[in-house]
Design a protein around this motif. Sequence first.
Motif, short mmCIF file in Angstrom:
data_model
loop_
_atom_site.label_atom_id
_atom_site.label_comp_id
_atom_site.label_asym_id
_atom_site.label_seq_id
_atom_site.Cartn_x
_atom_site.Cartn_y
_atom_site.Cartn_z
N ALA A 1 -11.36 4.61 -0.86
CA ALA A 1 -12.57 5.31 -0.41
C ALA A 1 -12.87 5.02 1.05
O ALA A 1 -13.39 5.87 1.77
CB ALA A 1 -13.75 4.90 -1.29
N MET A 2 -12.57 3.81 1.48
CA MET A 2 -12.86 3.46 2.87
C MET A 2 -11.85 4.08 3.82
O MET A 2 -12.18 4.36 4.96
CB MET A 2 -12.80 1.95 3.05
N CYS A 3 -10.63 4.25 3.36
CA CYS A 3 -9.55 4.60 4.29
C CYS A 3 -9.37 6.10 4.48
O CYS A 3 -8.79 6.51 5.48
CB CYS A 3 -8.23 4.02 3.80
N LEU A 4 -9.81 6.90 3.53
CA LEU A 4 -9.51 8.33 3.61
C LEU A 4 -10.01 8.93 4.92
O LEU A 4 -11.15 8.69 5.34
CB LEU A 4 -10.15 9.08 2.44
N GLY A 5 -9.15 9.69 5.56
CA GLY A 5 -9.55 10.34 6.80
C GLY A 5 -9.32 9.51 8.04
O GLY A 5 -9.47 10.02 9.14
N HIS A 6 -8.96 8.27 7.88
CA HIS A 6 -8.68 7.44 9.05
C HIS A 6 -7.18 7.37 9.29
O HIS A 6 -6.39 7.91 8.52
CB HIS A 6 -9.27 6.05 8.87
N THR A 7 -6.81 6.64 10.34
CA THR A 7 -5.39 6.56 10.67
C THR A 7 -4.77 5.30 10.08
O THR A 7 -5.48 4.41 9.59
CB THR A 7 -5.20 6.53 12.19
N VAL A 8 -3.45 5.24 10.17
CA VAL A 8 -2.75 4.08 9.61
C VAL A 8 -3.20 2.80 10.31
O VAL A 8 -3.38 1.76 9.68
CB VAL A 8 -1.23 4.28 9.74
N LEU B 1 0.86 -1.17 0.00
CA LEU B 1 0.00 0.00 0.00
C LEU B 1 0.90 1.22 0.00
O LEU B 1 1.77 1.34 0.85
CB LEU B 1 -0.84 0.04 1.28
N ASN B 2 0.70 2.10 -0.95
CA ASN B 2 1.39 3.38 -0.88
C ASN B 2 0.45 4.37 -0.21
O ASN B 2 -0.59 4.73 -0.76
CB ASN B 2 1.75 3.87 -2.28
N LEU B 3 0.81 4.80 0.98
CA LEU B 3 -0.05 5.69 1.74
C LEU B 3 0.49 7.10 1.67
O LEU B 3 1.70 7.31 1.79
CB LEU B 3 -0.10 5.27 3.22
N ARG B 4 -0.41 8.05 1.46
CA ARG B 4 -0.01 9.44 1.65
C ARG B 4 -0.63 9.89 2.95
O ARG B 4 -1.85 9.81 3.13
CB ARG B 4 -0.49 10.30 0.48
N VAL B 5 0.21 10.33 3.86
CA VAL B 5 -0.31 10.66 5.18
C VAL B 5 -0.03 12.11 5.53
O VAL B 5 0.97 12.69 5.10
CB VAL B 5 0.30 9.75 6.27
N ASP B 6 -0.95 12.64 6.28
CA ASP B 6 -0.75 13.97 6.86
C ASP B 6 -0.75 13.73 8.36
O ASP B 6 -1.80 13.60 8.98
CB ASP B 6 -1.91 14.88 6.43
N GLY B 7 0.44 13.64 8.95
CA GLY B 7 0.52 13.22 10.34
C GLY B 7 0.15 11.75 10.40
O GLY B 7 0.82 10.91 9.84
N GLU B 8 -0.97 11.44 11.07
CA GLU B 8 -1.44 10.06 11.12
C GLU B 8 -2.60 9.83 10.16
O GLU B 8 -3.05 8.71 9.99
CB GLU B 8 -1.92 9.74 12.55
N THR B 9 -3.10 10.90 9.57
CA THR B 9 -4.33 10.77 8.79
C THR B 9 -4.02 10.41 7.34
O THR B 9 -3.12 10.99 6.73
CB THR B 9 -5.10 12.10 8.82
N ILE B 10 -4.79 9.49 6.81
CA ILE B 10 -4.60 9.06 5.42
C ILE B 10 -5.23 10.11 4.50
O ILE B 10 -6.40 10.45 4.64
CB ILE B 10 -5.30 7.72 5.17
N ILE B 11 -4.44 10.60 3.56
CA ILE B 11 -5.04 11.48 2.57
C ILE B 11 -4.95 10.89 1.17
O ILE B 11 -5.47 11.46 0.22
CB ILE B 11 -4.41 12.90 2.59
N GLY B 12 -4.32 9.77 1.04
CA GLY B 12 -4.27 9.11 -0.26
C GLY B 12 -3.78 7.68 -0.08
O GLY B 12 -3.02 7.39 0.85
#
Lengths: 363, 235
Positions: free
Chosen positions: A337-344, A17-28
């Motif tokens: 779609a499910m993960c956006l806005g949640h934490t890692v 999974l390539n995650l784009r995170v802002d702090g702990e929050t998933i933005i991509g």
Amino acid sequence: MISMGPQHPSTHGVFRLNLRVDGETIIGLKPVMGYMHRNHEKIGERNTFLMNFPFTDRLDYLTSMGNNFGYALAIEQLMGDDARPPERAEYIRVIMAELTRIASHMWSIGFLLNDLGAFFTPALYAIEERELILDLFEWASGSRMMCNYFRFGGVAFDLPKGWIERCRGIVNDRIDRKIDELDRYLSGNEIVLDRCKGVGVLSAEQAINYSAAGPVLRASNVPYDIRRAAPYSIYDRFDFEVITGANGDLYDRYYVRLLEMRESAKILKQAVRDIPEGPILPGKKTYQIKVPAGEAYSRVENPKGELGYYVLADGSGTAYRYHVRSPSFINLTALEAMCLGHTVADVVGILGSIDIVLGEVDR
Amino acid sequence: MGMGTGVIRGHAITLRRFLLTFWRDARQGRGLKRRGGGHGLLDFFRKPERGSEPTITQDFRTDGLFTVEYPDERLPVYERFRVLPVLVYDTEDGNVRCTSCNICARVCPPQCIWMTQARSPKGTVVPLPEDFYIDMDVCMNCGLCSEYCPFDAIKMDQNFELSNYERHQSHIYGLQDLLVSSEYYAKTHPEAWSSSEEATERGKVAKKKDQRLQKALAAGRSTPAAKPAPQPAKA
């Protein structure tokens, strides 16, 4: 950017999974697949139709009976009356498919909890029943996971003596109790509720647009089950409910699976009660299978969702084109779609709730 | 939300299961013994003799632990359990049943079987395999070869303890590695062996094969110089 996997224990295999995170929050989030690509579809075009059976086992290796089922239906559709399964074979097929569903859902529930941090205790409690079911598979087909049990127009062997009695014992006396235990143990547990409620929500509209299937779709309150929507084999004879969840969150996906196991147990009870005696294949066993030219698409409700086989035959011994619509792969497309806005940490749980098997994702 | 009844209920279930594991052992009179241990009262270190390990059948009455302490305890081996293919020869006359008809090689999904047909000195074909190879690393244990063998010659073995230090030469099984006696097969597959289908099939096949063999040998005039009856590798 965080690259999670391919050797991450929460990804249930080799999946990145390539995650784009802002702090702990998933933005991509971008799933990267293909680490276990085995060329299944191309090999399926080299194989004769019969030879492809053991390869379908290895798609979703937790549900080999269900995979066999779908493939057998596709070719039977082409063969028509030559391969009409006799009554007993149909019952055996349904029993096997539903046992597979229970085994797979048990696994999925157990390992969802594992992903949420309840390290292995619920997982091991859940897969005890799977152990008994795999014993049944081994007894009937010769192998615990790579069953290779279905044939065109029936099944490979008749059930051994004593099999149906043990199956009745498991189905009637045991499975319901175990599901109740899991229900008591998990459904009201505050930690499970905390981690699961409202996490990874997929709305009904989104679920349909991503063409999600199986428990992921039904948890989003879309009552779509192929056993009901397009009944195959003898599923129209059984009495069972299509389970839906209300919110499409992680908890609903867990709970839909739990309730679906109850429905499977219900189907199984009817099937082991009604199973008739008789032949298990329409004709003699032969390795020379004549499949007329034509195309066929068959789909079954596998534990993970809608499993479809598209076969284009040109009248020769092998398929001209062979394609698998694998539920794990298509459900994964809805992951972002499910993960956006949640934490890692939630991503791990959400991925667990989709219940992927990498053998099927990468094929 | 904090801690509430759900967590306590979960602990109660765990405790119940913990006690059940002891309850089963106590009920079977093995409260102090290690499962899979020796015969004494406090046998924590000795093992049962090889070949006489207790077999644990897990069915719907099982409660408590689902652990089988392999290799000191074993699960039952079901008759259809399949690992690797073997070739059967008849114990009575030492005839290899295989006629090298190549059907197993043709249905083999990963194509791991290959063989050459025996020939008499004159060059005519003898219905026996000159050589028969199976690449065991490629074999996917599907059992199609044994299912579709018309001579009941190739069968699936149940021996699963196959670990090895080397994999480049020893995992390609030749004819000598593959041969087992029909006696061995009858022991591992009692139901199939005694089933009426296989019994009649055996009679038919033996007759047919004998005829073909005699014919082929007569054509080649001399007796099996081409093919001495292979010796069994495994008894």
